[in-house]
Design an enzyme around this catalytic site. Structure first.
Site, short mmCIF file in Angstrom:
data_model
loop_
_atom_site.label_atom_id
_atom_site.label_comp_id
_atom_site.label_asym_id
_atom_site.label_seq_id
_atom_site.Cartn_x
_atom_site.Cartn_y
_atom_site.Cartn_z
NE ARG A 1 2.35 5.55 4.79
CZ ARG A 1 2.18 6.51 3.97
NH1 ARG A 1 3.26 7.03 3.07
NH2 ARG A 1 0.98 6.99 3.78
CD GLN B 1 -6.71 -1.42 0.91
OE1 GLN B 1 -7.53 -1.98 0.46
NE2 GLN B 1 -7.11 -0.24 1.80
CE LYS C 1 6.50 9.57 -1.44
NZ LYS C 1 6.17 9.27 0.07
N GLY D 1 1.01 -1.27 -0.06
CA GLY D 1 -0.09 0.11 -0.08
C GLY D 1 0.94 1.13 0.09
CG ASP D 2 0.37 4.01 2.38
OD1 ASP D 2 -0.58 4.19 2.11
OD2 ASP D 2 0.80 3.56 3.21
N GLY E 1 1.47 5.14 -4.06
CA GLY E 1 1.02 6.70 -4.96
C GLY E 1 -0.05 6.36 -5.94
CE LYS E 2 -3.31 1.81 -3.79
NZ LYS E 2 -2.11 1.76 -2.72
N GLY E 3 -3.15 7.05 -5.82
CA GLY E 3 -4.07 8.06 -6.01
C GLY E 3 -3.18 9.32 -7.14
CB VAL F 1 10.93 12.91 -10.56
CG1 VAL F 1 11.60 12.04 -11.27
CG2 VAL F 1 10.11 13.93 -11.58
N GLY G 1 -6.12 5.66 1.76
CA GLY G 1 -5.90 7.03 1.71
C GLY G 1 -4.94 7.51 0.45
CG HIS G 2 -5.90 6.13 -2.97
ND1 HIS G 2 -6.61 5.32 -3.83
CD2 HIS G 2 -5.14 5.35 -2.03
CE1 HIS G 2 -6.50 4.11 -3.40
NE2 HIS G 2 -5.67 4.09 -2.42
P1 IMO Z 1 -3.96 2.53 0.58
O1 IMO Z 1 -4.99 2.42 -0.45
C1 IMO Z 1 -1.15 1.00 3.63
C2 IMO Z 1 -2.88 -1.94 6.03
C3 IMO Z 1 -2.98 -1.75 7.67
C4 IMO Z 1 -2.97 -3.22 8.38
C5 IMO Z 1 -3.47 -4.18 7.47
C6 IMO Z 1 -4.79 -4.54 7.54
O2 IMO Z 1 -3.68 4.15 0.93
O3 IMO Z 1 -2.57 1.89 -0.13
P2 IMO Z 1 -7.18 -2.93 7.63
O4 IMO Z 1 -7.66 -1.69 7.97
O5 IMO Z 1 -7.43 -3.26 6.10
O6 IMO Z 1 -7.70 -4.10 8.43
O7 IMO Z 1 -5.60 -3.11 7.86
O8 IMO Z 1 -3.30 -3.37 6.19
N1 IMO Z 1 -3.58 -1.30 5.14
C7 IMO Z 1 -2.80 -0.36 4.53
N2 IMO Z 1 -1.74 0.11 4.34
N3 IMO Z 1 -2.03 1.56 2.79
C8 IMO Z 1 -3.28 1.19 2.63
O9 IMO Z 1 -4.15 1.61 1.70
C9 IMO Z 1 -3.79 0.39 3.76
N4 IMO Z 1 -4.96 -0.24 3.89
C10 IMO Z 1 -4.67 -0.97 4.78
O10 IMO Z 1 -2.01 -0.77 8.04
O11 IMO Z 1 -1.43 -3.40 8.44
MG MG Z 2 -2.49 4.40 2.89
#
Ligand code: IMO
Ligand code: MG
Length: 419
Positions: free
Chosen positions: A302, A221, A328, A12-13, A15-17, A409, A40-41
């Site tokens: 993180r 995710q 990034k 996850g995270d 940079g999909k948004g 970048v 959180g995008h």
């Molecule tokens: P985006 O879309 C990063 C992680 C949580 C936890 C595990 C399970 O922004 O990339 P949950 O709330 O789904 O039951 O949590 O998954 N997690 C994420 N980590 N980015 C996310 O979304 C995440 N959504 C869930 O931190 O380890």
């Molecule tokens: Mg996130």
């Protein structure tokens, strides 16, 4: 026309948004197909920043239709707040968003159950975002859930009460102290708000749109958090790989076009669970600082580490990624040496595969690259990129056997190099 898919390939995270916002210019329809407000995008343009939770990242494009698909779990309270925030910027949210009737509803008591489950696990907790994701998908699979379309049923309140009572019993059995009524009024008001949106039969809508228009599916995710292929049980509760887009929107696999796989030039993970290349030293701290690696949803710092090509190649395989997008890259500008993990040593044996037991002692084997020591944030064309960086990405393309089509970048829309 085809359904192209954007997926995070790490934890996850990635940079999909930003990428969905950039690509959305080419797609009249953007759809979320799984996950919920655990996402959180982040988007940055015209000097402003936005974080989207359940709303697809095409929302700021004037002509795009944004679909919340049936594979999503929707929290009416968070959704209403999110719409209010975006609405304030002048975006006509009701005109731009359509919601699948088959998407499942997150109740306030689902969030309480999430907290109760985590508390019961103590040290072994998942590190959930506590948005009620796991309990809502649990109710879906155990055939107890409530769906968005149910809000229109005359007996909705009774069905809500029945499910809430079930949750109250579960919470009581777990000895979890809480007030299950605390958010009920807010929930009911938010349910009324949901009714102001067009609630659709997603599968019919999506397939009829695809007859004439290309569509972009936005994953939440990442692959390593997939319920089946991630580092179970430290995962989320949905299918984050490409197959999730078919199930979560009601589209045949034959309709899938490009599969865009997004990865960061290094790795991060928030929450618990295995992370073979995690750094506990100054380099890890530096990555966190330079990359501003703090959760967009929970604010948690993180965990950071070097890029893991073993895990990335696994994710590419599971989803059939056709185009890679590297995010990034500029965050590595100042490192004299850059490492990438190219194999694992598991119990002394070297392997290029992710082992079943992700808790086994995995020692990452690294390949080192000389840093480029150049500020890349103002690069806008391939030719602007330093030689060392280009060598580094061509190594990755060879290893992953998929071209890197976009290099980012910087957070802004413009800081994007198409190759
Ligand atoms: P985006 O879309 C990063 C992680 C949580 C936890 C595990 C399970 O922004 O990339 P949950 O709330 O789904 O039951 O949590 O998954 N997690 C994420 N980590 N980015 C996310 O979304 C995440 N959504 C869930 O931190 O380890
Ligand atoms: Mg996130």
């Amino acid at each position: 026309m085809k359904l192209d898919v954007v997926l995070g390939l790490q934890w996850g995270d990635e940079g999909k948004g930003k990428i969905v916002d950039v690509l959305a210019g080419n797609y009249p329809v953007v759809a979320r197909f799984q996950g919920g407000p655990n996402a959180g995008h982040s988007l940055h343009f015209e000097g402003k920043s936005y974080v989207l939770r359940s709303i697809p990242s095409g929302i700021f494009r004037p002509d795009a239709i944004n679909i919340i698909g049936n594979g999503v779990v929707l929290d009416p309270i968070t959704f209403r707040q999110e719409c209010a925030n975006i609405g304030r910027t002048g975006v006509p949210v009701r005109e731009r968003i359509k919601i699948a009737k088959k998407a499942h509803l997150i109740l306030p008591t689902h969030r309480l159950l999430d907290a109760a489950n985590e508390a019961a696990m103590g040290k072994g907790k998942i590190g959930s975002t506590l948005k009620g994701i796991g309990p809502t998908y649990t109710d879906k699979v155990s055939r107890n859930g409530l769906r968005v379309g149910d809000v229109l049923a005359p007996d909705f309140i009774e069905r809500y009460r029945k499910l809430k009572d079930r949750h109250v019993n579960q919470l009581r059995m777990m000895n979890f102290e809480c007030d299950p009524n605390a958010e009920e009024d807010e929930f009911m008001a938010a349910v009324e708000y949901l009714k102001e949106f067009e609630l659709i039969d997603c599968e019919y809508f999506v397939n009829s749109q695809l007859e004439t228009k290309p569509m972009l599916a936005e994953g939440a995710q990442g692959s390593m958090l997939d319920i089946d292929y991630g580092s179970y049980p430290f995962v989320t509760s949905s299918t984050t790989s490409c197959a999730g887009a078919c199930v979560g929107l009601g589209v045949s696999p034959s309709k899938i076009g490009h599969v865009y796989g997004i990865f960061k030039a290094y790795c991060t993970r928030v929450g618990s669970g295995p992370f073979p290349t995690e750094l506990f030293d100054k380099t890890g701290e530096e990555l966190r600082k330079i990359g501003n690696e703090f959760g967009a949803v929970t604010g948690r710092p993180r965990r950071c580490g070097w890029l893991d090509l073993v895990a990335l190649k696994y994710a590419v395989m599971i989803s059939g990624v056709t185009d890679l997008i590297m995010m990034k890259s500029d965050c590595l500008d100042s490192f004299p040496v850059i490492k990438v993990c190219t194999s694992y040593k598991v119990d002394g044996k070297e392997t290029g595969q992710v082992p079943f037991d992700t808790f086994a002692h995995i020692e990452p084997v690294y390949t080192e690259f000389k840093g480029w020591n150049t500020d890349m944030t103002s690069c806008r064309k391939e030719e602007d990129l330093p030689k060392e960086f280009r060598e580094y990405i061509s190594f990755m393309e060879k290893y992953l056997e998929v071209p890197i089509k976009i290099v980012s970048v910087g957070p802004d829309r413009d800081a994007t190099i198409m190759r």
